[in-house]
Design a protein around this motif. Structure first.
Motif, PDB file in Angstrom:
ATOM      1  N   MET A 195      77.381  36.164 -82.892  1.00  0.00           N
ATOM      2  CA  MET A 195      78.086  35.257 -82.001  1.00  0.00           C
ATOM      3  C   MET A 195      79.519  35.752 -81.854  1.00  0.00           C
ATOM      4  SD  MET A 195      78.366  31.195 -82.470  1.00  0.00           S
ATOM      5  CE  MET A 195      78.464  30.222 -81.019  1.00  0.00           C
ATOM      6  N   SER A 196      79.992  35.816 -80.651  1.00  0.00           N
ATOM      7  CA  SER A 196      81.345  36.311 -80.407  1.00  0.00           C
ATOM      8  C   SER A 196      82.343  35.172 -80.467  1.00  0.00           C
ATOM      9  CB  SER A 196      81.409  36.994 -79.046  1.00  0.00           C
ATOM     10  OG  SER A 196      81.108  36.069 -78.032  1.00  0.00           O
ATOM     11  N   GLY A 197      83.625  35.533 -80.584  1.00  0.00           N
ATOM     12  CA  GLY A 197      84.690  34.537 -80.658  1.00  0.00           C
ATOM     13  C   GLY A 197      85.084  34.053 -79.277  1.00  0.00           C
ATOM     14  N   ARG A 198      86.176  33.299 -79.267  1.00  0.00           N
ATOM     15  CA  ARG A 198      86.663  32.756 -78.005  1.00  0.00           C
ATOM     16  C   ARG A 198      87.155  33.858 -77.090  1.00  0.00           C
ATOM     17  NH1 ARG A 198      90.859  28.059 -79.058  1.00  0.00           N
ATOM     18  NH2 ARG A 198      91.120  28.440 -76.862  1.00  0.00           N
ATOM     19  N   LYS A 199      86.976  33.644 -75.812  1.00  0.00           N
ATOM     20  CA  LYS A 199      87.385  34.630 -74.827  1.00  0.00           C
ATOM     21  C   LYS A 199      88.851  34.448 -74.426  1.00  0.00           C
ATOM     22  CE  LYS A 199      85.976  36.419 -70.335  1.00  0.00           C
ATOM     23  NZ  LYS A 199      85.024  36.288 -69.239  1.00  0.00           N
ATOM     24  N   HIS A 200      89.335  33.193 -74.466  1.00  0.00           N
ATOM     25  CA  HIS A 200      90.678  32.888 -73.989  1.00  0.00           C
ATOM     26  C   HIS A 200      91.522  32.284 -75.107  1.00  0.00           C
ATOM     27  CE1 HIS A 200      89.392  33.686 -69.887  1.00  0.00           C
ATOM     28  NE2 HIS A 200      88.302  32.996 -70.157  1.00  0.00           N
ATOM     29  N   THR A 201      92.826  32.549 -75.045  1.00  0.00           N
ATOM     30  CA  THR A 201      93.746  32.011 -76.046  1.00  0.00           C
ATOM     31  C   THR A 201      94.052  30.548 -75.740  1.00  0.00           C
ATOM     32  OG1 THR A 201      95.733  32.597 -74.801  1.00  0.00           O
ATOM     33  CG2 THR A 201      94.836  34.283 -76.297  1.00  0.00           C
ATOM     34  N   ASP A 202      94.653  29.878 -76.717  1.00  0.00           N
ATOM     35  CA  ASP A 202      95.038  28.482 -76.520  1.00  0.00           C
ATOM     36  C   ASP A 202      95.991  28.342 -75.343  1.00  0.00           C
ATOM     37  OD1 ASP A 202      93.494  27.669 -78.642  1.00  0.00           O
ATOM     38  OD2 ASP A 202      95.161  27.580 -80.067  1.00  0.00           O
ATOM     39  N   GLN A 203      96.888  29.299 -75.196  1.00  0.00           N
ATOM     40  CA  GLN A 203      97.862  29.256 -74.096  1.00  0.00           C
ATOM     41  C   GLN A 203      97.157  29.390 -72.742  1.00  0.00           C
ATOM     42  OE1 GLN A 203     100.855  32.307 -74.206  1.00  0.00           O
ATOM     43  NE2 GLN A 203     102.029  31.416 -72.530  1.00  0.00           N
ATOM     44  N   GLN A 204      96.189  30.275 -72.659  1.00  0.00           N
ATOM     45  CA  GLN A 204      95.444  30.453 -71.412  1.00  0.00           C
ATOM     46  C   GLN A 204      94.643  29.191 -71.071  1.00  0.00           C
ATOM     47  OE1 GLN A 204      93.361  33.968 -72.731  1.00  0.00           O
ATOM     48  NE2 GLN A 204      94.497  35.270 -71.298  1.00  0.00           N
ATOM     49  N   VAL A 205      94.061  28.581 -72.086  1.00  0.00           N
ATOM     50  CA  VAL A 205      93.287  27.348 -71.866  1.00  0.00           C
ATOM     51  C   VAL A 205      94.222  26.242 -71.385  1.00  0.00           C
ATOM     52  CG1 VAL A 205      91.915  25.555 -72.995  1.00  0.00           C
ATOM     53  CG2 VAL A 205      91.477  27.958 -73.502  1.00  0.00           C
ATOM     54  N   LYS A 216      89.970  32.480 -60.564  1.00  0.00           N
ATOM     55  CA  LYS A 216      91.338  32.819 -60.984  1.00  0.00           C
ATOM     56  C   LYS A 216      91.455  32.966 -62.498  1.00  0.00           C
ATOM     57  CE  LYS A 216      96.078  31.149 -60.791  1.00  0.00           C
ATOM     58  NZ  LYS A 216      96.991  30.121 -60.276  1.00  0.00           N
ATOM     59  N   TYR A 217      90.790  32.071 -63.236  1.00  0.00           N
ATOM     60  CA  TYR A 217      90.925  32.062 -64.692  1.00  0.00           C
ATOM     61  C   TYR A 217      89.786  32.765 -65.424  1.00  0.00           C
ATOM     62  CZ  TYR A 217      94.907  29.061 -64.009  1.00  0.00           C
ATOM     63  OH  TYR A 217      96.130  28.574 -63.617  1.00  0.00           O
ATOM     64  N   GLY A 218      88.847  33.327 -64.685  1.00  0.00           N
ATOM     65  CA  GLY A 218      87.781  34.110 -65.298  1.00  0.00           C
ATOM     66  C   GLY A 218      86.797  33.294 -66.117  1.00  0.00           C
ATOM     67  N   VAL A 219      86.481  32.107 -65.621  1.00  0.00           N
ATOM     68  CA  VAL A 219      85.502  31.241 -66.294  1.00  0.00           C
ATOM     69  C   VAL A 219      84.457  30.796 -65.280  1.00  0.00           C
ATOM     70  CG1 VAL A 219      87.155  30.428 -68.044  1.00  0.00           C
ATOM     71  CG2 VAL A 219      86.896  29.156 -65.895  1.00  0.00           C
ATOM     72  N   GLN A 220      83.421  30.138 -65.778  1.00  0.00           N
ATOM     73  CA  GLN A 220      82.373  29.624 -64.914  1.00  0.00           C
ATOM     74  C   GLN A 220      82.818  28.300 -64.281  1.00  0.00           C
ATOM     75  OE1 GLN A 220      79.297  31.117 -64.282  1.00  0.00           O
ATOM     76  NE2 GLN A 220      80.259  32.844 -65.350  1.00  0.00           N
ATOM     77  N   LEU A 221      82.204  27.940 -63.175  1.00  0.00           N
ATOM     78  CA  LEU A 221      82.467  26.666 -62.506  1.00  0.00           C
ATOM     79  C   LEU A 221      82.292  25.507 -63.481  1.00  0.00           C
ATOM     80  CD1 LEU A 221      82.929  24.845 -60.020  1.00  0.00           C
ATOM     81  CD2 LEU A 221      80.473  25.059 -59.559  1.00  0.00           C
ATOM     82  N   ARG A 222      81.262  25.572 -64.318  1.00  0.00           N
ATOM     83  CA  ARG A 222      80.987  24.495 -65.266  1.00  0.00           C
ATOM     84  C   ARG A 222      82.172  24.251 -66.210  1.00  0.00           C
ATOM     85  NH1 ARG A 222      80.085  19.931 -66.086  1.00  0.00           N
ATOM     86  NH2 ARG A 222      78.988  19.256 -67.924  1.00  0.00           N
ATOM     87  N   GLN A 223      82.882  25.320 -66.595  1.00  0.00           N
ATOM     88  CA  GLN A 223      84.037  25.159 -67.479  1.00  0.00           C
ATOM     89  C   GLN A 223      85.163  24.398 -66.781  1.00  0.00           C
ATOM     90  OE1 GLN A 223      84.337  25.948 -70.846  1.00  0.00           O
ATOM     91  NE2 GLN A 223      86.054  24.568 -70.509  1.00  0.00           N
ATOM     92  N   ILE A 224      85.365  24.669 -65.514  1.00  0.00           N
ATOM     93  CA  ILE A 224      86.386  23.941 -64.745  1.00  0.00           C
ATOM     94  C   ILE A 224      85.989  22.478 -64.641  1.00  0.00           C
ATOM     95  CG2 ILE A 224      87.518  23.731 -62.498  1.00  0.00           C
ATOM     96  CD1 ILE A 224      88.419  26.191 -64.135  1.00  0.00           C
ATOM     97  N   GLN A 225      84.703  22.214 -64.446  1.00  0.00           N
ATOM     98  CA  GLN A 225      84.222  20.829 -64.383  1.00  0.00           C
ATOM     99  C   GLN A 225      84.419  20.123 -65.723  1.00  0.00           C
ATOM    100  OE1 GLN A 225      80.254  21.740 -63.082  1.00  0.00           O
ATOM    101  NE2 GLN A 225      80.755  21.433 -60.912  1.00  0.00           N
ATOM    102  N   ARG A 226      84.189  20.843 -66.828  1.00  0.00           N
ATOM    103  CA  ARG A 226      84.429  20.257 -68.155  1.00  0.00           C
ATOM    104  C   ARG A 226      85.914  19.962 -68.352  1.00  0.00           C
ATOM    105  NH1 ARG A 226      80.969  24.672 -70.192  1.00  0.00           N
ATOM    106  NH2 ARG A 226      78.883  23.825 -70.337  1.00  0.00           N
ATOM    107  N   ASP A 227      86.765  20.887 -67.917  1.00  0.00           N
ATOM    108  CA  ASP A 227      88.215  20.678 -68.016  1.00  0.00           C
ATOM    109  C   ASP A 227      88.629  19.432 -67.232  1.00  0.00           C
ATOM    110  OD1 ASP A 227      88.429  22.985 -69.554  1.00  0.00           O
ATOM    111  OD2 ASP A 227      89.137  24.223 -67.888  1.00  0.00           O
TER     112      ASP A 227
END
Length: 77
Positions: free
Chosen positions: A1-11, A38-49
């Motif tokens: 399992m890989s770690g997080r792709k984005h830093t806390d600041q990016q999130v 723009k932020y290199g994530v899936q649509l679902r992640q933006i919906q979760r945000d």
């Protein structure tokens, strides 16, 4: 399992951008897709945000309502 792709600041930056779009009343699928790209994530992640932002708003309003209810009660007593 890989770690997080984005830093806390990016999130934090991404969530702030989502909140700005929500505040402007312009949160549509097209704007969400643009943010995802723009932020290199899936649509679902933006919906979760967006859901997290809305939940934070609800909690803030709920806390304010409880405080105002309490103060109203104290003024009547």
């Amino acid at each position: 399992m890989s770690g997080r792709k984005h830093t806390d600041q990016q999130v934090a930056q991404r969530v702030a951008a989502v909140e700005a779009v929500l505040l402007a009343g312009e949160f549509t699928r097209a704007t969400a897709l643009g943010l995802a790209s723009k932020y290199g994530v899936q649509l679902r992640q933006i919906q979760r945000d967006a859901a997290k932002v809305r939940e934070a708003w609800r909690e803030k309003v709920s806390g304010t309502d409880r405080q105002s209810d309490r103060s109203d009660w104290l003024m009547r007593v």
